[in-house]
Design a protein around this motif. Structure first.
Motif, PDB file in Angstrom:
ATOM      1  N   GLY A 451       0.801  -1.217   0.000  1.00  0.00           N
ATOM      2  CA  GLY A 451       0.000   0.000   0.000  1.00  0.00           C
ATOM      3  C   GLY A 451       0.836   1.271   0.000  1.00  0.00           C
ATOM      4  O   GLY A 451       0.309   2.370   0.185  1.00  0.00           O
ATOM      5  N   MET A 452       2.150   1.151  -0.200  1.00  0.00           N
ATOM      6  CA  MET A 452       3.012   2.334  -0.215  1.00  0.00           C
ATOM      7  C   MET A 452       2.623   3.222  -1.403  1.00  0.00           C
ATOM      8  O   MET A 452       2.289   2.729  -2.479  1.00  0.00           O
ATOM      9  N   THR A 453       2.707   4.544  -1.224  1.00  0.00           N
ATOM     10  CA  THR A 453       2.271   5.408  -2.320  1.00  0.00           C
ATOM     11  C   THR A 453       3.351   5.631  -3.367  1.00  0.00           C
ATOM     12  O   THR A 453       3.038   5.955  -4.498  1.00  0.00           O
ATOM     13  N   ASN A 454       4.628   5.461  -2.995  1.00  0.00           N
ATOM     14  CA  ASN A 454       5.673   5.746  -3.979  1.00  0.00           C
ATOM     15  C   ASN A 454       6.591   4.543  -4.193  1.00  0.00           C
ATOM     16  O   ASN A 454       7.118   3.972  -3.246  1.00  0.00           O
ATOM     17  N   ILE A 455       6.795   4.215  -5.457  1.00  0.00           N
ATOM     18  CA  ILE A 455       7.610   3.045  -5.819  1.00  0.00           C
ATOM     19  C   ILE A 455       9.066   3.214  -5.355  1.00  0.00           C
ATOM     20  O   ILE A 455       9.778   2.238  -5.166  1.00  0.00           O
ATOM     21  N   ARG A 456       9.484   4.466  -5.133  1.00  0.00           N
ATOM     22  CA  ARG A 456      10.870   4.697  -4.686  1.00  0.00           C
ATOM     23  C   ARG A 456      11.119   4.137  -3.293  1.00  0.00           C
ATOM     24  O   ARG A 456      12.266   3.995  -2.877  1.00  0.00           O
ATOM     25  N   ASP A 457      10.036   3.852  -2.581  1.00  0.00           N
ATOM     26  CA  ASP A 457      10.188   3.274  -1.249  1.00  0.00           C
ATOM     27  C   ASP A 457      10.035   1.759  -1.267  1.00  0.00           C
ATOM     28  O   ASP A 457       9.987   1.122  -0.223  1.00  0.00           O
ATOM     29  N   CYS A 458       9.940   1.195  -2.470  1.00  0.00           N
ATOM     30  CA  CYS A 458       9.725  -0.251  -2.598  1.00  0.00           C
ATOM     31  C   CYS A 458      10.966  -0.972  -3.093  1.00  0.00           C
ATOM     32  O   CYS A 458      10.916  -2.162  -3.404  1.00  0.00           O
ATOM     33  N   ILE A 459      12.075  -0.278  -3.223  1.00  0.00           N
ATOM     34  CA  ILE A 459      13.358  -0.857  -3.634  1.00  0.00           C
ATOM     35  C   ILE A 459      14.404  -0.227  -2.709  1.00  0.00           C
ATOM     36  O   ILE A 459      14.271   0.944  -2.334  1.00  0.00           O
ATOM     37  N   PRO A 460      15.426  -0.978  -2.299  1.00  0.00           N
ATOM     38  CA  PRO A 460      16.359  -0.396  -1.319  1.00  0.00           C
ATOM     39  C   PRO A 460      16.987   0.927  -1.767  1.00  0.00           C
ATOM     40  O   PRO A 460      16.981   1.895  -1.010  1.00  0.00           O
ATOM     41  N   PHE A 461      17.510   0.977  -2.979  1.00  0.00           N
ATOM     42  CA  PHE A 461      18.196   2.191  -3.434  1.00  0.00           C
ATOM     43  C   PHE A 461      17.638   2.626  -4.781  1.00  0.00           C
ATOM     44  O   PHE A 461      18.104   2.172  -5.817  1.00  0.00           O
TER      45      PHE A 461
END
Ligand code: 4AD
Ligand code: MG
Length: 470
Positions: A451-461
Protein backbone atom coordinates in the motif's frame (compact mmCIF):
# COMPACT_ATOMS: atom_id res chain seq x y z
CA UNK A 1 37.30 -11.82 18.25
CA UNK A 2 34.30 -14.09 18.67
CA UNK A 3 31.04 -12.53 19.79
CA UNK A 4 30.04 -15.65 21.63
CA UNK A 5 31.17 -16.32 25.17
CA UNK A 6 32.09 -19.98 25.62
CA UNK A 7 29.29 -21.71 27.50
CA UNK A 8 27.45 -18.37 27.45
CA UNK A 9 23.73 -18.10 26.83
CA UNK A 10 22.39 -19.07 23.42
CA UNK A 11 22.10 -16.17 20.94
CA UNK A 12 18.58 -16.09 19.50
CA UNK A 13 16.74 -13.71 17.20
CA UNK A 14 14.28 -11.27 18.70
CA UNK A 15 11.55 -13.07 16.74
CA UNK A 16 12.29 -16.22 18.75
CA UNK A 17 12.68 -14.35 22.03
CA UNK A 18 9.21 -12.83 21.59
CA UNK A 19 7.66 -16.29 21.53
CA UNK A 20 6.30 -17.28 24.93
CA UNK A 21 7.45 -20.86 24.36
CA UNK A 22 10.88 -19.65 25.49
CA UNK A 23 9.83 -18.13 28.81
CA UNK A 24 12.21 -19.16 31.59
CA UNK A 25 15.20 -19.64 29.29
CA UNK A 26 18.49 -17.81 29.65
CA UNK A 27 19.30 -16.29 26.25
CA UNK A 28 21.23 -13.57 24.47
CA UNK A 29 19.87 -11.08 21.91
CA UNK A 30 21.78 -8.66 19.70
CA UNK A 31 20.40 -5.64 17.98
CA UNK A 32 19.84 -1.90 17.87
CA UNK A 33 18.16 0.25 20.50
CA UNK A 34 14.83 1.67 19.36
CA UNK A 35 13.88 3.42 22.61
CA UNK A 36 14.98 3.68 26.21
CA UNK A 37 13.11 5.00 29.20
CA UNK A 38 14.15 4.98 32.81
CA UNK A 39 11.86 4.37 35.75
CA UNK A 40 12.14 6.05 39.08
CA UNK A 41 12.50 2.64 40.71
CA UNK A 42 16.00 2.21 39.30
CA UNK A 43 15.31 0.38 36.02
CA UNK A 44 15.79 1.12 32.37
CA UNK A 45 13.46 -0.28 29.73
CA UNK A 46 15.33 -0.78 26.48
CA UNK A 47 13.47 -1.74 23.31
CA UNK A 48 15.74 -3.61 20.94
CA UNK A 49 15.15 -4.63 17.33
CA UNK A 50 17.32 -6.93 15.24
CA UNK A 51 15.32 -7.05 12.02
CA UNK A 52 14.12 -10.61 12.54
CA UNK A 53 10.53 -9.46 12.97
CA UNK A 54 8.43 -6.32 13.19
CA UNK A 55 8.27 -6.24 17.00
CA UNK A 56 10.96 -5.24 19.49
CA UNK A 57 12.07 -7.06 22.61
CA UNK A 58 11.84 -5.14 25.84
CA UNK A 59 14.93 -5.48 27.99
CA UNK A 60 14.73 -4.61 31.64
CA UNK A 61 18.08 -3.39 32.96
CA UNK A 62 18.44 -3.04 36.71
CA UNK A 63 20.55 -0.24 38.25
CA UNK A 64 22.56 -2.99 39.92
CA UNK A 65 24.22 -3.82 36.56
CA UNK A 66 27.90 -2.91 36.64
CA UNK A 67 27.71 -0.50 33.66
CA UNK A 68 24.29 0.97 34.58
CA UNK A 69 25.49 4.47 35.49
CA UNK A 70 28.37 4.59 33.06
CA UNK A 71 26.58 3.29 29.93
CA UNK A 72 23.00 2.06 30.20
CA UNK A 73 21.46 5.21 31.65
CA UNK A 74 22.73 7.18 28.65
CA UNK A 75 22.15 4.49 26.00
CA UNK A 76 20.80 6.31 22.97
CA UNK A 77 18.52 5.42 20.09
CA UNK A 78 20.48 3.67 17.35
CA UNK A 79 23.14 2.12 19.61
CA UNK A 80 24.00 -1.53 19.12
CA UNK A 81 23.96 -3.85 22.12
CA UNK A 82 24.25 -7.45 23.22
CA UNK A 83 21.95 -8.31 26.11
CA UNK A 84 21.64 -11.55 27.98
CA UNK A 85 19.36 -12.68 30.74
CA UNK A 86 16.17 -14.61 31.44
CA UNK A 87 13.01 -14.36 29.35
CA UNK A 88 9.89 -13.80 31.40
CA UNK A 89 6.23 -13.29 30.67
CA UNK A 90 5.37 -9.66 30.05
CA UNK A 91 2.26 -7.72 30.97
CA UNK A 92 3.17 -5.07 28.44
CA UNK A 93 0.96 -4.24 25.46
CA UNK A 94 1.99 -5.92 22.19
CA UNK A 95 4.52 -8.27 23.75
CA UNK A 96 4.25 -11.57 25.54
CA UNK A 97 7.86 -11.76 26.74
CA UNK A 98 10.60 -9.48 28.04
CA UNK A 99 14.22 -10.02 29.00
CA UNK A 100 15.46 -9.47 32.55
CA UNK A 101 19.05 -8.56 31.76
CA UNK A 102 22.00 -9.95 33.65
CA UNK A 103 24.30 -8.09 31.30
CA UNK A 104 24.00 -5.40 28.63
CA UNK A 105 27.10 -4.88 26.55
CA UNK A 106 27.31 -1.80 24.31
CA UNK A 107 28.98 -2.49 20.96
CA UNK A 108 28.56 0.89 19.35
CA UNK A 109 26.87 3.98 20.67
CA UNK A 110 24.96 6.42 18.47
CA UNK A 111 25.55 10.10 19.16
CA UNK A 112 22.62 12.47 19.13
CA UNK A 113 23.16 13.38 15.49
CA UNK A 114 21.73 9.95 14.59
CA UNK A 115 18.93 11.17 12.32
CA UNK A 116 16.29 8.59 13.15
CA UNK A 117 15.22 9.83 16.54
CA UNK A 118 11.76 8.94 17.78
CA UNK A 119 9.97 11.63 15.81
CA UNK A 120 8.40 10.41 12.57
CA UNK A 121 10.03 11.44 9.32
CA UNK A 122 8.37 11.77 5.93
CA UNK A 123 9.18 9.15 3.30
CA UNK A 124 10.71 11.95 1.19
CA UNK A 125 13.11 12.79 4.01
CA UNK A 126 13.94 9.13 4.58
CA UNK A 127 15.00 8.78 0.93
CA UNK A 128 17.87 11.14 1.74
CA UNK A 129 18.97 8.62 4.35
CA UNK A 130 18.55 5.48 2.26
CA UNK A 131 21.49 3.95 4.15
CA UNK A 132 19.73 4.32 7.52
CA UNK A 133 16.06 3.99 6.57
CA UNK A 134 16.16 0.18 6.84
CA UNK A 135 16.36 0.76 10.60
CA UNK A 136 12.83 2.18 10.66
CA UNK A 137 9.67 0.16 11.23
CA UNK A 138 8.40 0.94 7.74
CA UNK A 139 11.51 -0.15 5.86
CA UNK A 140 11.97 -3.19 8.04
CA UNK A 141 8.45 -4.25 7.08
CA UNK A 142 8.91 -3.40 3.38
CA UNK A 143 12.17 -5.34 3.30
CA UNK A 144 10.66 -8.46 4.83
CA UNK A 145 7.65 -8.34 2.50
CA UNK A 146 9.90 -7.85 -0.54
CA UNK A 147 11.99 -10.79 0.60
CA UNK A 148 8.91 -12.99 0.98
CA UNK A 149 7.67 -11.99 -2.47
CA UNK A 150 11.04 -12.91 -4.03
CA UNK A 151 11.01 -16.25 -2.27
CA UNK A 152 7.46 -16.95 -3.43
CA UNK A 153 8.35 -16.04 -7.01
CA UNK A 154 10.90 -18.83 -7.07
CA UNK A 155 8.69 -21.30 -5.21
CA UNK A 156 5.77 -20.66 -7.53
CA UNK A 157 7.68 -21.13 -10.76
CA UNK A 158 9.61 -24.11 -9.49
CA UNK A 159 6.29 -25.71 -8.49
CA UNK A 160 4.94 -25.01 -11.97
CA UNK A 161 7.93 -26.65 -13.67
CA UNK A 162 9.71 -23.51 -14.89
CA UNK A 163 13.52 -23.30 -15.00
CA UNK A 164 15.25 -20.22 -13.62
CA UNK A 165 17.33 -18.76 -16.45
CA UNK A 166 19.63 -15.73 -16.24
CA UNK A 167 19.48 -13.50 -19.28
CA UNK A 168 22.13 -10.88 -20.10
CA UNK A 169 22.17 -7.44 -18.55
CA UNK A 170 24.30 -6.00 -21.36
CA UNK A 171 22.62 -6.48 -24.69
CA UNK A 172 22.66 -5.28 -28.27
CA UNK A 173 18.94 -5.85 -28.91
CA UNK A 174 16.07 -3.58 -28.02
CA UNK A 175 13.18 -5.78 -26.94
CA UNK A 176 10.42 -3.27 -26.38
CA UNK A 177 11.51 -0.93 -29.18
CA UNK A 178 10.64 2.13 -27.18
CA UNK A 179 14.12 3.65 -27.50
CA UNK A 180 14.62 4.07 -23.77
CA UNK A 181 17.89 2.22 -23.34
CA UNK A 182 20.94 3.25 -21.34
CA UNK A 183 24.06 2.94 -23.46
CA UNK A 184 26.93 0.81 -22.22
CA UNK A 185 30.30 1.90 -23.55
CA UNK A 186 33.97 1.73 -22.66
CA UNK A 187 34.91 4.50 -25.11
CA UNK A 188 36.65 7.50 -23.54
CA UNK A 189 34.13 10.40 -23.61
CA UNK A 190 36.87 12.95 -24.34
CA UNK A 191 38.39 10.96 -27.24
CA UNK A 192 35.54 9.31 -29.11
CA UNK A 193 36.61 7.47 -32.28
CA UNK A 194 34.77 9.02 -35.20
CA UNK A 195 33.87 7.75 -38.63
CA UNK A 196 32.03 9.94 -41.13
CA UNK A 197 31.36 12.38 -38.30
CA UNK A 198 29.65 9.75 -36.14
CA UNK A 199 30.90 7.78 -33.15
CA UNK A 200 32.47 4.56 -34.43
CA UNK A 201 31.10 1.89 -32.11
CA UNK A 202 33.02 -0.82 -33.95
CA UNK A 203 35.94 0.46 -31.84
CA UNK A 204 33.95 -0.01 -28.64
CA UNK A 205 34.41 -2.90 -26.19
CA UNK A 206 31.90 -5.23 -27.86
CA UNK A 207 32.56 -3.99 -31.40
CA UNK A 208 29.00 -2.66 -31.68
CA UNK A 209 26.58 -0.44 -29.77
CA UNK A 210 25.41 -2.05 -26.53
CA UNK A 211 22.89 -1.15 -23.86
CA UNK A 212 21.53 -2.16 -20.48
CA UNK A 213 18.62 -4.49 -21.07
CA UNK A 214 15.01 -3.31 -20.86
CA UNK A 215 13.75 -6.91 -20.73
CA UNK A 216 15.15 -10.44 -20.83
CA UNK A 217 12.23 -11.68 -22.90
CA UNK A 218 13.85 -12.30 -26.28
CA UNK A 219 16.62 -14.37 -24.70
CA UNK A 220 14.10 -16.13 -22.43
CA UNK A 221 12.19 -17.16 -25.57
CA UNK A 222 15.21 -19.11 -26.78
CA UNK A 223 15.18 -21.22 -23.62
CA UNK A 224 11.40 -21.64 -23.56
CA UNK A 225 11.48 -22.88 -27.15
CA UNK A 226 14.08 -25.45 -26.12
CA UNK A 227 13.28 -26.47 -22.55
CA UNK A 228 9.57 -25.70 -22.49
CA UNK A 229 9.24 -23.38 -19.54
CA UNK A 230 11.60 -20.88 -18.02
CA UNK A 231 11.57 -17.62 -16.09
CA UNK A 232 13.97 -14.78 -15.46
CA UNK A 233 14.15 -12.62 -12.36
CA UNK A 234 16.61 -9.82 -12.79
CA UNK A 235 17.25 -6.10 -13.02
CA UNK A 236 16.05 -4.14 -16.03
CA UNK A 237 16.78 -0.56 -16.97
CA UNK A 238 14.78 2.14 -18.71
CA UNK A 239 15.95 5.62 -19.51
CA UNK A 240 12.42 7.01 -19.70
CA UNK A 241 12.14 10.42 -18.16
CA UNK A 242 9.04 9.59 -16.11
CA UNK A 243 9.06 11.25 -12.73
CA UNK A 244 6.04 9.39 -11.41
CA UNK A 245 5.28 7.39 -8.30
CA UNK A 246 5.25 4.19 -10.40
CA UNK A 247 8.44 4.46 -12.47
CA UNK A 248 12.04 3.60 -11.71
CA UNK A 249 15.03 3.76 -14.05
CA UNK A 250 16.29 0.48 -12.56
CA UNK A 251 13.71 -2.10 -11.55
CA UNK A 252 13.43 -5.85 -11.20
CA UNK A 253 11.29 -7.90 -13.50
CA UNK A 254 10.10 -11.51 -13.44
CA UNK A 255 9.56 -12.86 -16.93
CA UNK A 256 8.12 -16.34 -17.38
CA UNK A 257 8.02 -17.74 -20.90
CA UNK A 258 6.30 -20.98 -21.86
CA UNK A 259 6.20 -23.03 -25.05
CA UNK A 260 2.79 -24.29 -26.20
CA UNK A 261 1.04 -21.61 -24.10
CA UNK A 262 -1.61 -19.54 -25.81
CA UNK A 263 -2.84 -16.22 -24.51
CA UNK A 264 -5.48 -17.84 -22.29
CA UNK A 265 -2.87 -20.11 -20.66
CA UNK A 266 -0.70 -17.05 -20.10
CA UNK A 267 -3.55 -15.19 -18.40
CA UNK A 268 -4.33 -18.14 -16.16
CA UNK A 269 -0.65 -18.42 -15.19
CA UNK A 270 -0.52 -14.72 -14.32
CA UNK A 271 -3.61 -15.04 -12.13
CA UNK A 272 -2.30 -18.09 -10.25
CA UNK A 273 1.04 -16.33 -9.82
CA UNK A 274 -0.40 -13.14 -8.37
CA UNK A 275 -2.71 -15.05 -6.04
CA UNK A 276 0.18 -17.15 -4.76
CA UNK A 277 2.24 -14.00 -4.05
CA UNK A 278 -0.64 -12.46 -2.13
CA UNK A 279 -1.56 -15.57 -0.18
CA UNK A 280 2.04 -16.22 0.90
CA UNK A 281 2.61 -12.64 1.99
CA UNK A 282 -0.64 -12.36 3.92
CA UNK A 283 0.08 -15.70 5.58
CA UNK A 284 3.76 -15.33 6.34
CA UNK A 285 4.23 -11.60 6.98
CA UNK A 286 1.17 -11.03 9.17
CA UNK A 287 2.78 -8.53 11.59
CA UNK A 288 4.27 -6.50 8.77
CA UNK A 289 0.97 -6.52 6.90
CA UNK A 290 -0.87 -5.38 10.05
CA UNK A 291 1.50 -2.42 10.17
CA UNK A 292 0.70 -1.46 6.55
CA UNK A 293 -3.01 -1.71 7.29
CA UNK A 294 -2.71 0.46 10.42
CA UNK A 295 -0.20 3.07 9.26
CA UNK A 296 -0.08 3.12 5.48
CA UNK A 297 -3.42 2.17 3.91
CA UNK A 298 -6.67 1.48 5.74
CA UNK A 299 -8.61 -1.36 4.14
CA UNK A 300 -5.52 -2.90 2.53
CA UNK A 301 -5.95 -6.35 4.07
CA UNK A 302 -9.60 -6.64 3.14
CA UNK A 303 -8.87 -5.51 -0.42
CA UNK A 304 -6.06 -8.03 -0.90
CA UNK A 305 -8.09 -10.83 0.67
CA UNK A 306 -10.96 -10.13 -1.73
CA UNK A 307 -8.56 -10.49 -4.65
CA UNK A 308 -7.81 -14.02 -3.50
CA UNK A 309 -11.47 -14.95 -3.39
CA UNK A 310 -12.63 -13.91 -6.84
CA UNK A 311 -11.58 -14.82 -10.38
CA UNK A 312 -9.90 -11.94 -12.24
CA UNK A 313 -12.04 -10.01 -14.70
CA UNK A 314 -11.08 -10.09 -18.39
CA UNK A 315 -11.89 -7.41 -20.94
CA UNK A 316 -10.71 -6.59 -24.45
CA UNK A 317 -9.02 -3.27 -25.08
CA UNK A 318 -11.91 -2.44 -27.41
CA UNK A 319 -14.55 -2.90 -24.70
CA UNK A 320 -12.40 -0.93 -22.26
CA UNK A 321 -12.35 1.99 -24.69
CA UNK A 322 -16.15 1.75 -24.98
CA UNK A 323 -16.58 1.76 -21.22
CA UNK A 324 -14.23 4.69 -20.78
CA UNK A 325 -15.91 6.71 -23.52
CA UNK A 326 -19.33 6.13 -21.98
CA UNK A 327 -18.23 6.57 -18.39
CA UNK A 328 -19.16 10.23 -18.08
CA UNK A 329 -15.79 10.83 -16.40
CA UNK A 330 -13.75 13.81 -17.47
CA UNK A 331 -10.27 12.52 -18.17
CA UNK A 332 -7.24 14.67 -18.74
CA UNK A 333 -6.24 12.58 -21.79
CA UNK A 334 -8.86 11.75 -24.43
CA UNK A 335 -9.82 8.12 -24.93
CA UNK A 336 -9.85 6.91 -28.47
CA UNK A 337 -9.38 3.53 -30.10
CA UNK A 338 -5.75 3.12 -31.13
CA UNK A 339 -4.25 5.29 -28.40
CA UNK A 340 -2.44 3.91 -25.38
CA UNK A 341 -4.43 3.95 -22.16
CA UNK A 342 -3.15 6.44 -19.61
CA UNK A 343 -2.74 5.78 -15.90
CA UNK A 344 -5.99 7.67 -15.18
CA UNK A 345 -7.90 5.37 -17.57
CA UNK A 346 -6.38 2.24 -16.08
CA UNK A 347 -7.19 3.42 -12.59
CA UNK A 348 -10.78 4.19 -13.50
CA UNK A 349 -11.25 0.70 -14.91
CA UNK A 350 -9.63 -1.20 -12.07
CA UNK A 351 -10.60 1.02 -9.11
CA UNK A 352 -14.05 2.27 -10.05
CA UNK A 353 -15.44 0.04 -12.76
CA UNK A 354 -14.20 -3.40 -11.63
CA UNK A 355 -12.88 -2.70 -8.13
CA UNK A 356 -10.28 -5.40 -8.42
CA UNK A 357 -7.66 -6.82 -10.78
CA UNK A 358 -8.46 -6.67 -14.46
CA UNK A 359 -6.81 -8.36 -17.42
CA UNK A 360 -7.05 -6.27 -20.58
CA UNK A 361 -6.23 -8.03 -23.84
CA UNK A 362 -6.17 -7.71 -27.64
CA UNK A 363 -4.58 -4.27 -27.96
CA UNK A 364 -4.15 -2.34 -31.23
CA UNK A 365 -1.00 -3.57 -32.91
CA UNK A 366 0.21 -0.06 -33.63
CA UNK A 367 0.92 0.62 -29.95
CA UNK A 368 2.60 -2.70 -29.15
CA UNK A 369 6.07 -4.17 -29.85
CA UNK A 370 6.94 -6.23 -32.92
CA UNK A 371 6.99 -9.65 -31.25
CA UNK A 372 3.31 -9.86 -30.28
CA UNK A 373 1.13 -12.30 -32.20
CA UNK A 374 -1.19 -10.72 -34.78
CA UNK A 375 -4.86 -11.54 -34.39
CA UNK A 376 -7.04 -12.51 -37.35
CA UNK A 377 -8.70 -9.06 -37.43
CA UNK A 378 -5.27 -7.72 -38.55
CA UNK A 379 -5.79 -4.74 -36.24
CA UNK A 380 -5.03 -6.17 -32.82
CA UNK A 381 -2.35 -8.34 -31.22
CA UNK A 382 -2.63 -11.03 -28.53
CA UNK A 383 -1.35 -8.75 -25.78
CA UNK A 384 -2.42 -8.78 -22.15
CA UNK A 385 -1.89 -6.32 -19.31
CA UNK A 386 -2.85 -7.00 -15.71
CA UNK A 387 -4.08 -3.89 -13.92
CA UNK A 388 -4.66 -3.58 -10.19
CA UNK A 389 -6.18 -0.84 -8.03
CA UNK A 390 -3.81 1.89 -6.73
CA UNK A 391 -0.88 0.88 -8.93
CA UNK A 392 -2.33 0.26 -12.40
CA UNK A 393 -0.32 -2.00 -14.73
CA UNK A 394 1.73 -4.60 -12.91
CA UNK A 395 2.05 -7.14 -15.74
CA UNK A 396 2.56 -6.74 -19.46
CA UNK A 397 2.68 -9.81 -21.65
CA UNK A 398 1.52 -11.50 -24.83
CA UNK A 399 1.39 -14.53 -27.02
CA UNK A 400 4.43 -14.27 -29.30
CA UNK A 401 4.31 -14.28 -33.10
CA UNK A 402 5.51 -17.77 -34.00
CA UNK A 403 4.80 -17.54 -37.77
CA UNK A 404 8.00 -16.53 -39.54
CA UNK A 405 6.34 -14.77 -42.47
CA UNK A 406 3.99 -12.77 -40.30
CA UNK A 407 6.84 -11.76 -37.99
CA UNK A 408 9.03 -10.68 -40.89
CA UNK A 409 6.22 -8.60 -42.34
CA UNK A 410 5.66 -6.93 -38.97
CA UNK A 411 9.37 -6.17 -38.63
CA UNK A 412 9.45 -4.63 -42.09
CA UNK A 413 6.50 -2.41 -41.20
CA UNK A 414 8.32 -1.29 -38.07
CA UNK A 415 11.68 -0.77 -39.79
CA UNK A 416 13.48 -3.37 -37.71
CA UNK A 417 16.55 -5.00 -39.17
CA UNK A 418 16.36 -8.70 -39.98
CA UNK A 419 20.13 -9.04 -39.55
CA UNK A 420 20.07 -7.83 -35.99
CA UNK A 421 17.33 -10.23 -34.95
CA UNK A 422 18.64 -13.20 -36.99
CA UNK A 423 18.82 -15.46 -33.97
CA UNK A 424 15.30 -14.53 -32.86
CA UNK A 425 14.04 -15.36 -36.34
CA UNK A 426 15.85 -18.72 -36.23
CA UNK A 427 13.51 -19.75 -33.39
CA UNK A 428 10.69 -19.48 -35.96
CA UNK A 429 12.66 -21.19 -38.74
CA UNK A 430 13.53 -24.27 -36.74
CA UNK A 431 10.70 -26.05 -34.98
CA UNK A 432 8.52 -23.05 -34.24
CA UNK A 433 5.77 -23.42 -31.62
CA UNK A 434 3.11 -21.17 -30.17
CA UNK A 435 4.45 -19.61 -26.99
CA UNK A 436 3.64 -16.88 -24.53
CA UNK A 437 5.01 -15.00 -21.56
CA UNK A 438 4.77 -11.88 -19.49
CA UNK A 439 6.76 -9.50 -17.32
CA UNK A 440 5.81 -8.63 -13.76
CA UNK A 441 7.29 -5.42 -12.37
CA UNK A 442 8.61 -6.54 -8.99
CA UNK A 443 8.55 -3.13 -7.29
CA UNK A 444 5.00 -2.53 -8.54
CA UNK A 445 3.92 -5.67 -6.73
CA UNK A 446 5.75 -4.62 -3.58
CA UNK A 447 3.95 -1.28 -3.89
CA UNK A 448 0.53 -2.85 -4.33
CA UNK A 449 0.92 -5.37 -1.51
CA UNK A 450 2.28 -2.86 1.02
CA UNK A 451 0.00 0.00 0.00
CA UNK A 452 3.01 2.33 -0.22
CA UNK A 453 2.27 5.41 -2.32
CA UNK A 454 5.67 5.75 -3.98
CA UNK A 455 7.61 3.05 -5.82
CA UNK A 456 10.87 4.70 -4.69
CA UNK A 457 10.19 3.27 -1.25
CA UNK A 458 9.72 -0.25 -2.60
CA UNK A 459 13.36 -0.86 -3.63
CA UNK A 460 16.36 -0.40 -1.32
CA UNK A 461 18.20 2.19 -3.43
CA UNK A 462 15.94 3.82 -6.03
CA UNK A 463 17.35 5.11 -9.32
CA UNK A 464 15.25 7.84 -10.90
CA UNK A 465 15.92 10.78 -13.23
CA UNK A 466 18.50 13.00 -11.52
CA UNK A 467 19.10 10.63 -8.63
CA UNK A 468 21.54 7.73 -8.23
CA UNK A 469 22.80 8.27 -4.69
CA UNK A 470 24.22 5.54 -2.51
O1 4AD B 1 4.98 -4.00 -20.08
P1 4AD B 1 6.46 -4.14 -20.13
O2 4AD B 1 7.23 -3.09 -20.83
O3 4AD B 1 6.72 -5.58 -20.78
C1 4AD B 1 7.93 -6.10 -21.13
O4 4AD B 1 9.00 -5.63 -20.90
C2 4AD B 1 7.80 -7.46 -21.77
N1 4AD B 1 9.04 -7.73 -22.50
C3 4AD B 1 7.52 -8.49 -20.71
C4 4AD B 1 7.36 -9.88 -21.26
O5 4AD B 1 6.40 -10.13 -21.96
N2 4AD B 1 8.27 -10.77 -20.95
O6 4AD B 1 7.04 -4.27 -18.65
C5 4AD B 1 6.59 -5.29 -17.79
C6 4AD B 1 6.26 -4.73 -16.43
C7 4AD B 1 5.18 -3.65 -16.42
O7 4AD B 1 3.90 -4.22 -16.44
C8 4AD B 1 5.47 -2.94 -15.11
O8 4AD B 1 4.91 -3.66 -14.03
C9 4AD B 1 6.96 -3.02 -15.02
O9 4AD B 1 7.39 -4.07 -15.88
N3 4AD B 1 7.61 -1.77 -15.44
C10 4AD B 1 8.17 -0.88 -14.59
N4 4AD B 1 8.28 -0.90 -13.25
C11 4AD B 1 8.93 0.14 -12.67
N5 4AD B 1 9.45 1.17 -13.35
C12 4AD B 1 9.36 1.23 -14.70
N6 4AD B 1 9.91 2.26 -15.38
C13 4AD B 1 8.69 0.16 -15.38
N7 4AD B 1 8.43 -0.11 -16.67
C14 4AD B 1 7.77 -1.30 -16.69
MG1 MG C 1 3.55 -2.56 -20.53
Amino acid sequence: MSMTTPNGPRWIPVATARDEAHIGQVVEVRGWVRTRRDSKGGFSFIEVNDGSCFGNLQIIADSELANYDSEIISLSVGSSIVASGTLQASEGKGQSTELIASSVRVLGDAPSEFPLQKKRHSFEKLREWAHLRPRTNSFGAITRVRNQLAYSVHQFFQDEGFYYVNTPIITASDCEGAGQMFRVTALPPDKLPLRDGKVDFSKDFFGKPTYLTVSGQLEAETYATSLGRCYTFGPTFRAENSNTSRHLAEFWMIEPEAAFFELSDNMALAERFIKRLLADTLGRCADDMDFFEARIQKGLLAALTTVLEKPFEHMTYTSAVDILQNSGESFEYPVQWGADLQAEHERFLTEKHIQGPLILYDYPKTIKPFYMRCNDDDKTVAAMDVLVPQVGEIIGGSQREERLEVLLERMRQMNLSEEEYWWYLDLRKFGTVPHSGFGLGFERVVQWVTGMTNIRDCIPFPRTPGSADF
